[in-house]
Design a protein around this motif. Structure first.
Motif, PDB file in Angstrom:
ATOM      1  N   HIS A 274       0.927  -1.220  -0.492  1.00  0.00           N
ATOM      2  CA  HIS A 274      -0.297   0.127  -0.181  1.00  0.00           C
ATOM      3  C   HIS A 274       1.288   1.171   0.266  1.00  0.00           C
ATOM      4  N   HIS A 275       0.841   2.044  -0.852  1.00  0.00           N
ATOM      5  CA  HIS A 275       2.010   3.274  -1.490  1.00  0.00           C
ATOM      6  C   HIS A 275       0.669   4.847  -2.030  1.00  0.00           C
ATOM      7  N   PHE A 276      -0.073   5.222  -0.541  1.00  0.00           N
ATOM      8  CA  PHE A 276      -1.053   6.339  -0.596  1.00  0.00           C
ATOM      9  C   PHE A 276      -2.231   6.061  -1.580  1.00  0.00           C
ATOM     10  N   SER A 277      -2.292   4.980  -2.452  1.00  0.00           N
ATOM     11  CA  SER A 277      -3.602   4.954  -3.714  1.00  0.00           C
ATOM     12  C   SER A 277      -4.508   3.600  -2.720  1.00  0.00           C
TER      13      SER A 277
ATOM     14  N   VAL B 130       2.884  -1.203   4.224  1.00  0.00           N
ATOM     15  CA  VAL B 130       2.167   0.456   4.183  1.00  0.00           C
ATOM     16  C   VAL B 130       3.418   1.293   4.393  1.00  0.00           C
ATOM     17  N   ASN B 131       3.177   2.058   3.077  1.00  0.00           N
ATOM     18  CA  ASN B 131       4.209   3.179   2.945  1.00  0.00           C
ATOM     19  C   ASN B 131       3.479   4.626   3.605  1.00  0.00           C
ATOM     20  N   GLU B 132       4.636   5.157   4.256  1.00  0.00           N
ATOM     21  CA  GLU B 132       4.572   6.694   4.721  1.00  0.00           C
ATOM     22  C   GLU B 132       2.867   6.622   5.733  1.00  0.00           C
ATOM     23  N   PRO B 133       2.148   5.722   6.500  1.00  0.00           N
ATOM     24  CA  PRO B 133       1.163   6.026   7.149  1.00  0.00           C
ATOM     25  C   PRO B 133       0.979   7.130   7.756  1.00  0.00           C
TER      26      PRO B 133
ATOM     27  N   ASN C 290       8.767   3.673   6.926  1.00  0.00           N
ATOM     28  CA  ASN C 290       8.696   5.100   8.010  1.00  0.00           C
ATOM     29  C   ASN C 290       9.398   6.208   7.470  1.00  0.00           C
ATOM     30  N   HIS C 291       8.253   6.934   7.530  1.00  0.00           N
ATOM     31  CA  HIS C 291       8.891   8.288   6.440  1.00  0.00           C
ATOM     32  C   HIS C 291       9.236   9.253   7.947  1.00  0.00           C
ATOM     33  N   LEU C 292      10.222   9.735   8.458  1.00  0.00           N
ATOM     34  CA  LEU C 292      11.201   9.815   9.826  1.00  0.00           C
ATOM     35  C   LEU C 292      11.840  11.033   9.163  1.00  0.00           C
TER      36      LEU C 292
ATOM     37  N   VAL D 253      12.934   3.006   6.076  1.00  0.00           N
ATOM     38  CA  VAL D 253      13.256   4.304   6.317  1.00  0.00           C
ATOM     39  C   VAL D 253      13.014   4.940   5.804  1.00  0.00           C
ATOM     40  N   ASN D 254      12.147   6.186   5.550  1.00  0.00           N
ATOM     41  CA  ASN D 254      12.246   7.324   3.865  1.00  0.00           C
ATOM     42  C   ASN D 254      12.637   8.591   4.781  1.00  0.00           C
ATOM     43  N   TYR D 255      14.124   8.575   4.168  1.00  0.00           N
ATOM     44  CA  TYR D 255      14.532   9.690   5.007  1.00  0.00           C
ATOM     45  C   TYR D 255      14.837  11.106   3.518  1.00  0.00           C
TER      46      TYR D 255
ATOM     47  N   GLY E 149      12.176  23.239  -1.912  1.00  0.00           N
ATOM     48  CA  GLY E 149      12.234  23.916  -0.640  1.00  0.00           C
ATOM     49  C   GLY E 149      12.766  23.016   0.418  1.00  0.00           C
ATOM     50  N   TRP E 150      13.056  22.036   0.384  1.00  0.00           N
ATOM     51  CA  TRP E 150      13.478  20.824   1.891  1.00  0.00           C
ATOM     52  C   TRP E 150      14.498  21.467   2.343  1.00  0.00           C
ATOM     53  N   GLU E 151      14.740  21.797   2.830  1.00  0.00           N
ATOM     54  CA  GLU E 151      16.508  21.836   3.788  1.00  0.00           C
ATOM     55  C   GLU E 151      17.234  20.003   2.764  1.00  0.00           C
TER      56      GLU E 151
ATOM     57  N   ASP F 157      12.010   9.228 -13.459  1.00  0.00           N
ATOM     58  CA  ASP F 157      11.237  10.152 -12.637  1.00  0.00           C
ATOM     59  C   ASP F 157      10.069  10.491 -12.590  1.00  0.00           C
ATOM     60  N   ASN F 158       9.331  10.377 -11.774  1.00  0.00           N
ATOM     61  CA  ASN F 158       7.613   9.747 -11.963  1.00  0.00           C
ATOM     62  C   ASN F 158       6.488  10.444 -11.742  1.00  0.00           C
ATOM     63  N   TRP F 159       5.848  10.897 -11.469  1.00  0.00           N
ATOM     64  CA  TRP F 159       4.374  11.992 -10.808  1.00  0.00           C
ATOM     65  C   TRP F 159       4.221  11.810  -9.845  1.00  0.00           C
ATOM     66  N   GLU F 160       4.409  12.763  -9.121  1.00  0.00           N
ATOM     67  CA  GLU F 160       4.594  12.576  -7.265  1.00  0.00           C
ATOM     68  C   GLU F 160       3.276  13.869  -7.144  1.00  0.00           C
ATOM     69  N   TRP F 161       2.597  12.697  -6.723  1.00  0.00           N
ATOM     70  CA  TRP F 161       1.423  13.347  -6.191  1.00  0.00           C
ATOM     71  C   TRP F 161       1.142  14.637  -6.930  1.00  0.00           C
ATOM     72  N   VAL F 162       0.352  15.608  -5.675  1.00  0.00           N
ATOM     73  CA  VAL F 162       0.129  16.821  -5.722  1.00  0.00           C
ATOM     74  C   VAL F 162       0.751  17.677  -7.029  1.00  0.00           C
TER      75      VAL F 162
HETATM   76  C1  BGC Z   1       6.655   9.290  -0.469  1.00  0.00           C
HETATM   77  C2  BGC Z   1       7.405   8.869  -2.223  1.00  0.00           C
HETATM   78  C3  BGC Z   1       7.466  10.586  -2.677  1.00  0.00           C
HETATM   79  C4  BGC Z   1       8.659  10.809  -2.470  1.00  0.00           C
HETATM   80  C5  BGC Z   1       9.045  12.092  -2.707  1.00  0.00           C
HETATM   81  C6  BGC Z   1       7.893   9.872  -0.580  1.00  0.00           C
HETATM   82  O1  BGC Z   1       7.492  10.977   0.763  1.00  0.00           O
HETATM   83  O2  BGC Z   1       6.923   7.639  -0.478  1.00  0.00           O
HETATM   84  O3  BGC Z   1       6.058   8.423  -2.928  1.00  0.00           O
HETATM   85  O4  BGC Z   1       7.579  10.429  -3.768  1.00  0.00           O
HETATM   86  O5  BGC Z   1       8.520  11.277  -0.526  1.00  0.00           O
HETATM   87  O6  BGC Z   1       8.034  13.206  -2.420  1.00  0.00           O
END
Ligand code: BGC
Length: 432
Positions: free
Chosen positions: A112-115, A156-159, A218-220, A278-280, A303-305, A369-374
């Motif tokens: 599961h990754h957001f969708s 699950v990705n980044e709950p 885990n998005h940390l 770990v998603n960092y 703009g992300w540090e 390169d990928n479709w980056e959500w919003v």
């Molecule tokens: C997500 C990815 C996203 C990446 C870059 C993560 O939060 O798992 O789907 O593309 O960050 O924003």
């Protein structure tokens, strides 16, 4: 700069089904696009057309020398209607995973990754406790269908990001803005993960496999008070860290509930991950009850540090909580002109190479390169450039760098000079 990675450390790349596959219009993100919420109006049912071009992408992965790959399943594709599983879609994934396996690139599979399938979204998705049973039915079917090929799973990705963006900030589908609902979604996702953890292991055991590994991505973020000496800044930095990631991490890994995680019969003390994913990406600098960015810091195109030490700091916290092998399941940066990506990679890997923590793998986000959500197609994170008009792939200079880094299992001074000797842009003012 010069460093060598530890001997058994694996280097790969990550992706997510919705962001690359194209072709599916049966999920909540296509619906969000249809409603006009994607900044550049780009269509996720186009994405990079990976569903049709996966062989071409695999050839590039081989060329780059990837040692592992994290990929996802599009739930709405394999279960387009409640209880109906599309065996052709499942066969497609089997073929792709088998080919990766044959190429010597083992798969870490995200379930599961957001969708969400539209039929599930219409029933409230993870905001409704009862819907966890749908998720578990899908998980069981995937493991029964793919379990002979795949031993490693991300439930699950980044709950936290999903719950926060979709139910508190309201910028992702379904666009709700309720703190209470966010807490409920986090609670239900923790319960879903804990139940899936047992289910995946049990299902594979029944299939005769004992080597199953299950975790979540885990998005940390690293969190810092804007002014170390200011107790108000320190209070909010630790409070936001707990609300955004701390409590959920404890619930998912160890079955412990603390605000904003509520109670659920499945959230009971235990050990629920075989590895830490770990998603960092970045650090947050906090001075009040909101997220923020440090003043005049090195920053990417969103703009992300850029804060490489943070990758080890977040791993250390996880290790202190529950020692497990650590996989960096995502790390990367939005660099539209591919100017500083190689330096970003080198600095984060150097930080990892200097750590004594059991960090075993690095999956770069993203392969192409990928479709980056919003953000749509406008934010580029890939090692491989995609021309969205023609779908032509071209390995970027950072991809070339990554290939050389993999081959050398580290970075030499010469390699660094050739690809990484660039400056970062700086944020001019703090966004607090
Ligand atoms: C997500 C990815 C996203 C990446 C870059 C993560 O939060 O798992 O789907 O593309 O960050 O924003």
């Amino acid at each position: 700069m010069e460093f060598r990675l530890k001997d058994n450390f694996l280097l790969g790349a990550a992706s997510a089904a919705t962001q690359i596959e194209g072709g599916d219009q049966n999920n909540n993100w296509y619906d969000w696009y249809r409603q006009g919420y994607i900044k550049d109006d780009s269509d996720p049912s186009m994405a990079t057309d990976h569903y049709n071009r996966w062989q071409e992408d695999l050839a590039l992965m081989k060329e780059m020398g990837l040692q592992c790959y994290r990929m996802g399943i599009e739930w709405s594709r394999v279960e387009p209607a409640d209880g109906f599983f599309d065996e052709r879609a499942i066969a497609h994934y089997r073929q792709e995973i088998q080919a990766l396996h044959d190429a010597g690139i083992p798969v870490l599979l995200t379930l599961h990754h957001f969708s969400n399938p539209l039929w599930l979204e219409e029933r409230g998705a993870f905001a409704q406790r009862d819907n966890i049973t749908y998720y578990l039915r899908y998980v069981r079917k995937m493991v029964e269908s793919l379990g002979d090929l795949v031993s490693e799973y991300i439930t699950v990705n980044e709950p936290n990001v999903y719950a926060f963006n979709s139910y508190f900030q309201g910028i992702w589908p379904p666009g709700h803005k309720s703190f209470l609902e966010m807490g409920r979604v986090m609670t239900n996702l923790a319960a879903a993960h804990i139940e899936a953890y047992g289910l995946i292991r049990k299902t594979r055991l029944q299939m005769g496999f004992q080597d199953t590994k299950v975790g979540f991505a885990n998005h940390l973020r690293a969190f810092a008070p804007k002014d170390e000496t200011n107790p108000v800044h320190r209070f909010w930095a630790s409070r936001i860290e707990q609300l955004f990631q701390g409590s959920l991490t404890r619930a998912m890994c160890m079955g412990k509930s603390a605000f904003p995680i509520g109670s659920h019969p499945s959230i009971v003390p235990g050990r629920y991950c075989d590895f830490h994913g770990v998603n960092y990406y970045t650090r947050s600098t906090v001075s009040g009850p909101a997220d923020g960015t440090a003043e005049n810091c090195a920053a990417n195109d969103l703009g992300w540090e850029i804060y490489p030490q943070g990758i080890v700091q977040v791993c250390q916290k996880l290790h202190d909580l529950l020692p497990r092998p650590i996989y960096i399941t995502e790390n990367g940066t939005c660099d539209n002109a591919d100017r500083f990506r190689a330096r970003y990679i080198a600095e984060h890997l150097q930080a990892l190479s200097e750590s004594d923590l059991p960090i075993e793998r690095y999956y770069h986000w993203c392969f192409c390169d990928n479709w980056e959500w919003v953000e749509g197609a406008s934010a580029r994170f890939g090692l491989v450039h995609v021309d969205y008009e023609t779908q032509k792939r071209t390995v970027k200079r950072s991809g070339e760098f990554y290939q050389k880094l993999i081959a050398a299992h580290g970075v030499s001074e010469d390699l660094y000079q050739e690809y990484c000797d660039v400056s970062y842009a700086h944020n001019t003012e703090a966004e607090n």
